[in-house]
Design a protein around this motif. Structure first.
Motif, short mmCIF file in Angstrom:
data_model
loop_
_atom_site.label_atom_id
_atom_site.label_comp_id
_atom_site.label_asym_id
_atom_site.label_seq_id
_atom_site.Cartn_x
_atom_site.Cartn_y
_atom_site.Cartn_z
N PHE A 20 66.23 -47.44 18.86
CA PHE A 20 64.93 -47.41 19.53
C PHE A 20 63.89 -46.70 18.66
N ALA A 21 64.30 -45.60 18.04
CA ALA A 21 63.36 -44.86 17.19
C ALA A 21 63.01 -45.66 15.94
N ALA A 22 63.97 -46.36 15.36
CA ALA A 22 63.72 -47.13 14.14
C ALA A 22 62.77 -48.29 14.40
N ILE A 23 62.77 -48.83 15.60
CA ILE A 23 61.86 -49.93 15.93
C ILE A 23 60.42 -49.43 16.05
N ASN A 24 60.26 -48.19 16.54
CA ASN A 24 58.92 -47.62 16.78
C ASN A 24 58.54 -46.69 15.64
N THR A 25 57.91 -47.24 14.61
CA THR A 25 57.55 -46.44 13.43
C THR A 25 56.04 -46.25 13.25
N GLU A 26 55.23 -46.86 14.10
CA GLU A 26 53.79 -46.75 13.89
C GLU A 26 53.30 -45.34 14.23
N PRO A 27 52.27 -44.86 13.53
CA PRO A 27 51.76 -43.51 13.76
C PRO A 27 51.00 -43.41 15.09
N VAL A 28 51.16 -42.24 15.72
CA VAL A 28 50.47 -41.97 16.99
C VAL A 28 49.82 -40.60 16.91
N MET A 37 47.41 -33.91 15.62
CA MET A 37 47.94 -34.48 14.38
C MET A 37 48.41 -35.89 14.62
N GLN A 38 48.57 -36.60 13.55
CA GLN A 38 49.03 -37.97 13.62
C GLN A 38 50.41 -38.03 12.97
N LEU A 39 51.43 -38.43 13.76
CA LEU A 39 52.82 -38.49 13.29
C LEU A 39 53.41 -39.86 13.60
N PRO A 40 54.38 -40.29 12.83
CA PRO A 40 55.08 -41.53 13.17
C PRO A 40 55.89 -41.32 14.47
N LEU A 41 55.93 -42.33 15.26
CA LEU A 41 56.62 -42.25 16.55
C LEU A 41 58.11 -41.99 16.39
N ILE A 42 58.70 -42.45 15.29
CA ILE A 42 60.13 -42.22 15.06
C ILE A 42 60.44 -40.72 14.97
#
Length: 114
Positions: A20-28, A37-42
């Motif tokens: 699930f984490a590997a699928i969601n890699t876009e920054p949030v 701050m802006q971090l990758p969702l993973i």
């Protein structure tokens, strides 16, 4: 057997979380108390999972410590109660005659008396 099932289920849910984490890699955008701050969702998913596991482990360890402490207290109370109810050696009479160490077999009856 129960421990094996727990281990297998932990591995299964860990694998699901990783997928699930590997699928969601876009920054949030993450809004913390003092900063944004802006971090990758993973990273957020994996760090939240690890933090939850750490908290759960600490709670489990504290409960286990409390149970061990309770067991020690109960064992101490049991030993004290056993010692209180034990017959002291001074209460056992020592002037009684010793039991004979030999065994005398009963006489055989004639078969007519049976």
């Amino acid at each position: 057997m129960k421990t094996q099932w727990i281990f297998i289920s932990i591995l299964f849910f860990g694998l699901l979380t990783a997928i699930f984490a590997a699928i969601n890699t876009e920054p949030v955008n993450v809004h913390l108390i003092f900063t944004d701050m802006q971090l990758p969702l993973i990273i957020i998913i994996l760090s939240s999972t690890l933090l939850g596991g750490l908290i759960l482990g600490l709670i489990g360890m504290s409960k286990q410590y409390k149970l061990k402490r309770t067991i020690k207290q109960l064992e101490k109370q049991l030993n004290e109660a056993q010692m209180a109810h034990a017959v002291p050696s001074s209460a056992i009479p020592t002037d009684s005659a010793p039991l004979p160490l030999t065994y005398a077999a009963p006489e055989k009856l004639p078969s007519s008396e049976l």
